[in-house]
Motif scaffolding. Structure first.
Motif, PDB file in Angstrom:
ATOM      1  N   ARG A  67     -74.195   1.984 -28.604  1.00  0.00           N
ATOM      2  CA  ARG A  67     -74.071   1.500 -29.983  1.00  0.00           C
ATOM      3  C   ARG A  67     -73.067   2.322 -30.787  1.00  0.00           C
ATOM      4  NH1 ARG A  67     -79.126   1.672 -31.324  1.00  0.00           N
ATOM      5  NH2 ARG A  67     -79.063   3.614 -32.503  1.00  0.00           N
ATOM      6  N   GLY A  68     -72.041   1.650 -31.267  1.00  0.00           N
ATOM      7  CA  GLY A  68     -71.026   2.307 -32.063  1.00  0.00           C
ATOM      8  C   GLY A  68     -70.022   3.108 -31.252  1.00  0.00           C
ATOM      9  N   GLN A  69     -70.139   3.063 -29.920  1.00  0.00           N
ATOM     10  CA  GLN A  69     -69.288   3.883 -29.067  1.00  0.00           C
ATOM     11  C   GLN A  69     -68.048   3.145 -28.548  1.00  0.00           C
ATOM     12  OE1 GLN A  69     -70.096   7.281 -28.312  1.00  0.00           O
ATOM     13  NE2 GLN A  69     -71.457   6.793 -30.015  1.00  0.00           N
ATOM     14  N   ILE A  70     -68.040   1.819 -28.677  1.00  0.00           N
ATOM     15  CA  ILE A  70     -66.959   1.012 -28.112  1.00  0.00           C
ATOM     16  C   ILE A  70     -65.892   0.756 -29.171  1.00  0.00           C
ATOM     17  CG2 ILE A  70     -66.397  -1.148 -26.948  1.00  0.00           C
ATOM     18  CD1 ILE A  70     -69.390  -1.252 -26.085  1.00  0.00           C
ATOM     19  N   ARG A  71     -64.657   1.034 -28.829  1.00  0.00           N
ATOM     20  CA  ARG A  71     -63.553   0.877 -29.775  1.00  0.00           C
ATOM     21  C   ARG A  71     -63.147  -0.588 -29.880  1.00  0.00           C
ATOM     22  NH1 ARG A  71     -60.412   3.732 -27.313  1.00  0.00           N
ATOM     23  NH2 ARG A  71     -58.997   2.198 -26.401  1.00  0.00           N
ATOM     24  N   GLN A  72     -63.312  -1.124 -31.092  1.00  0.00           N
ATOM     25  CA  GLN A  72     -62.883  -2.481 -31.404  1.00  0.00           C
ATOM     26  C   GLN A  72     -62.179  -2.462 -32.750  1.00  0.00           C
ATOM     27  OE1 GLN A  72     -66.999  -4.219 -30.846  1.00  0.00           O
ATOM     28  NE2 GLN A  72     -65.866  -5.710 -29.607  1.00  0.00           N
ATOM     29  N   HIS A  73     -61.531  -3.575 -33.102  1.00  0.00           N
ATOM     30  CA  HIS A  73     -60.850  -3.625 -34.392  1.00  0.00           C
ATOM     31  C   HIS A  73     -61.850  -3.514 -35.537  1.00  0.00           C
ATOM     32  CE1 HIS A  73     -56.575  -4.409 -33.474  1.00  0.00           C
ATOM     33  NE2 HIS A  73     -57.067  -4.811 -32.319  1.00  0.00           N
ATOM     34  N   THR A  74     -63.059  -3.972 -35.313  1.00  0.00           N
ATOM     35  CA  THR A  74     -64.097  -3.829 -36.330  1.00  0.00           C
ATOM     36  C   THR A  74     -64.850  -2.513 -36.201  1.00  0.00           C
ATOM     37  OG1 THR A  74     -65.553  -5.119 -34.883  1.00  0.00           O
ATOM     38  CG2 THR A  74     -64.446  -6.302 -36.665  1.00  0.00           C
ATOM     39  N   PRO A  76     -63.066   0.900 -35.263  1.00  0.00           N
ATOM     40  CA  PRO A  76     -61.958   1.737 -34.757  1.00  0.00           C
ATOM     41  C   PRO A  76     -62.373   3.157 -34.402  1.00  0.00           C
ATOM     42  CG  PRO A  76     -61.808   1.448 -37.140  1.00  0.00           C
ATOM     43  CD  PRO A  76     -62.890   0.529 -36.667  1.00  0.00           C
ATOM     44  N   ASN A  77     -63.554   3.580 -34.826  1.00  0.00           N
ATOM     45  CA  ASN A  77     -64.013   4.937 -34.519  1.00  0.00           C
ATOM     46  C   ASN A  77     -64.637   5.055 -33.129  1.00  0.00           C
ATOM     47  OD1 ASN A  77     -63.216   5.990 -37.041  1.00  0.00           O
ATOM     48  ND2 ASN A  77     -65.128   5.293 -37.994  1.00  0.00           N
ATOM     49  N   GLY A  78     -64.834   3.941 -32.440  1.00  0.00           N
ATOM     50  CA  GLY A  78     -65.359   3.994 -31.082  1.00  0.00           C
ATOM     51  C   GLY A  78     -64.358   4.628 -30.140  1.00  0.00           C
ATOM     52  N   VAL A  79     -64.828   5.129 -29.019  1.00  0.00           N
ATOM     53  CA  VAL A  79     -63.941   5.825 -28.081  1.00  0.00           C
ATOM     54  C   VAL A  79     -63.860   5.146 -26.712  1.00  0.00           C
ATOM     55  CG1 VAL A  79     -64.264   8.060 -29.197  1.00  0.00           C
ATOM     56  CG2 VAL A  79     -65.788   7.394 -27.338  1.00  0.00           C
ATOM     57  N   ILE A  80     -64.828   4.299 -26.380  1.00  0.00           N
ATOM     58  CA  ILE A  80     -64.820   3.612 -25.093  1.00  0.00           C
ATOM     59  C   ILE A  80     -64.004   2.327 -25.220  1.00  0.00           C
ATOM     60  CG2 ILE A  80     -66.252   2.506 -23.322  1.00  0.00           C
ATOM     61  CD1 ILE A  80     -68.536   4.309 -24.218  1.00  0.00           C
ATOM     62  N   SER A  81     -63.157   2.056 -24.271  1.00  0.00           N
ATOM     63  CA  SER A  81     -62.305   0.872 -24.301  1.00  0.00           C
ATOM     64  C   SER A  81     -63.133  -0.414 -24.237  1.00  0.00           C
ATOM     65  CB  SER A  81     -61.321   0.904 -23.127  1.00  0.00           C
ATOM     66  OG  SER A  81     -60.711  -0.353 -22.942  1.00  0.00           O
ATOM     67  N   LYS A  87     -64.243  -5.877 -18.780  1.00  0.00           N
ATOM     68  CA  LYS A  87     -63.920  -5.990 -17.357  1.00  0.00           C
ATOM     69  C   LYS A  87     -65.146  -5.726 -16.507  1.00  0.00           C
ATOM     70  CE  LYS A  87     -60.909  -6.482 -14.004  1.00  0.00           C
ATOM     71  NZ  LYS A  87     -60.269  -7.805 -13.745  1.00  0.00           N
ATOM     72  N   LEU A  88     -65.946  -4.736 -16.884  1.00  0.00           N
ATOM     73  CA  LEU A  88     -67.191  -4.442 -16.174  1.00  0.00           C
ATOM     74  C   LEU A  88     -68.097  -5.679 -16.155  1.00  0.00           C
ATOM     75  CD1 LEU A  88     -69.448  -1.309 -16.540  1.00  0.00           C
ATOM     76  CD2 LEU A  88     -70.421  -3.569 -16.897  1.00  0.00           C
ATOM     77  N   SER A 138     -63.558  13.394 -20.614  1.00  0.00           N
ATOM     78  CA  SER A 138     -64.465  12.973 -19.542  1.00  0.00           C
ATOM     79  C   SER A 138     -63.996  11.656 -18.940  1.00  0.00           C
ATOM     80  CB  SER A 138     -65.894  12.814 -20.066  1.00  0.00           C
ATOM     81  OG  SER A 138     -66.737  12.274 -19.064  1.00  0.00           O
ATOM     82  N   ARG A 139     -63.746  11.671 -17.647  1.00  0.00           N
ATOM     83  CA  ARG A 139     -63.330  10.438 -16.995  1.00  0.00           C
ATOM     84  C   ARG A 139     -64.477   9.440 -16.877  1.00  0.00           C
ATOM     85  NH1 ARG A 139     -58.991  11.660 -18.534  1.00  0.00           N
ATOM     86  NH2 ARG A 139     -57.053  11.570 -17.328  1.00  0.00           N
ATOM     87  N   LEU A 140     -65.682   9.845 -17.164  1.00  0.00           N
ATOM     88  CA  LEU A 140     -66.803   8.912 -17.186  1.00  0.00           C
ATOM     89  C   LEU A 140     -66.673   7.945 -18.365  1.00  0.00           C
ATOM     90  CD1 LEU A 140     -69.515   7.989 -16.022  1.00  0.00           C
ATOM     91  CD2 LEU A 140     -70.635   9.775 -17.378  1.00  0.00           C
ATOM     92  N   ARG A 141     -66.072   8.405 -19.454  1.00  0.00           N
ATOM     93  CA  ARG A 141     -65.884   7.555 -20.635  1.00  0.00           C
ATOM     94  C   ARG A 141     -64.500   6.904 -20.640  1.00  0.00           C
ATOM     95  NH1 ARG A 141     -70.011   7.622 -24.943  1.00  0.00           N
ATOM     96  NH2 ARG A 141     -68.715   8.675 -26.466  1.00  0.00           N
ATOM     97  N   HIS A 142     -63.747   7.162 -19.606  1.00  0.00           N
ATOM     98  CA  HIS A 142     -62.394   6.651 -19.440  1.00  0.00           C
ATOM     99  C   HIS A 142     -62.461   5.224 -18.903  1.00  0.00           C
ATOM    100  CE1 HIS A 142     -58.359   6.548 -17.484  1.00  0.00           C
ATOM    101  NE2 HIS A 142     -58.016   7.368 -18.447  1.00  0.00           N
TER     102      HIS A 142
END
Length: 229
Positions: A67-74, A76-81, A87-88, A138-142
């Motif tokens: 929650r809140g960790q995924i980077r989207q235009h809505t 922008p503070n998220g870090v996960i692509s 794709k997952l 961390s490549r886990l969050r990459h």
């Protein structure tokens, strides 16, 4: 010069907006984020639309792991692509755990629950490599790590059909000693790579996926042999 569209309603306007701007100049991530609200698009958008909706729900209503960790235009503070997460979901829907859930009417809810439980387990087992980390640290969050770990989710589901974080955690604990998400080296494909040599390229994602899946399979077999005496 001015180009204009005459649309019957806002739904048609949104549809044309996505179709016209799918190539340029709007960012793909913005187009993908809009997909869940648009109907009547070509079939090639169907899988992405489903994935975008699942990722959106995880980002705004999921457990603390996502929650809140995924980077989207809505967000922008998220870090996960967001594209890596989509794709997952698409990989799993095509030939993995989520594919088994597509048959149900509430398939979206089931997919959200499955991915949410899985990443809750990831954040528990790999807490130091997950919590508060960025893809650079961390490549886990990459992007490469996210996509590759999706195949581990599918493998664990196929092995026992886990639907809860504790069940996923059992399999992830077997994998943990062989990972190098934030330091050390990866030993795979007959060579050693520094932890941060893994890049978000098809070849690196494939290599990391093969390593994680094969290692997890091997450890699961060992566990079964021990259990069987």
């Amino acid at each position: 010069f001015v180009s204009a569209l005459v649309c019957k309603n806002y739904d048609q306007l949104r549809q044309q907006f996505v179709l016209i701007n799918n190539t340029r100049p709007l960012p793909k991530t913005l187009i993908y984020e809009l997909l869940p609200t648009v109907d009547g698009l070509p079939e090639r958008f169907t899988a992405r639309k489903f994935a975008a909706r699942v990722v959106e729900r995880l980002n705004f209503a999921g457990s603390p792991a996502l929650r809140g960790q995924i980077r989207q235009h809505t967000n922008p503070n998220g870090v996960i692509s967001d594209t890596a997460m989509q794709k997952l979901v698409m990989n799993s829907a095509a030939n993995g755990a989520i594919r088994e859930l597509i048959q149900f009417e509430d398939r979206e809810n089931r997919a959200v629950e499955l991915v949410d439980e899985y990443f809750t387990a990831v954040s528990d087992v790999f807490a130091g490599e997950w919590i508060g980390m960025t893809p650079r640290l961390s490549r886990l969050r990459h992007g490469a790590g996210i996509v590759a770990m999706g195949f581990v989710m599918d493998l664990l589901y196929a092995n026992k059909g886990p639907m809860t974080a504790p069940q996923f955690s059992e399999g992830l604990e077997l994998l943990k000693p062989f990972t190098a998400w934030t330091s050390g080296t990866w030993r795979m494909d007959g060579c050693e790579l520094l932890w941060n040599d893994i890049q978000n390229t098809p070849s690196d994602i494939d290599m990391l996926t093969r390593f994680l899946v094969s290692t997890t399979k091997r450890q699961l077999r060992k566990l079964r042999r021990v259990a069987n005496g």
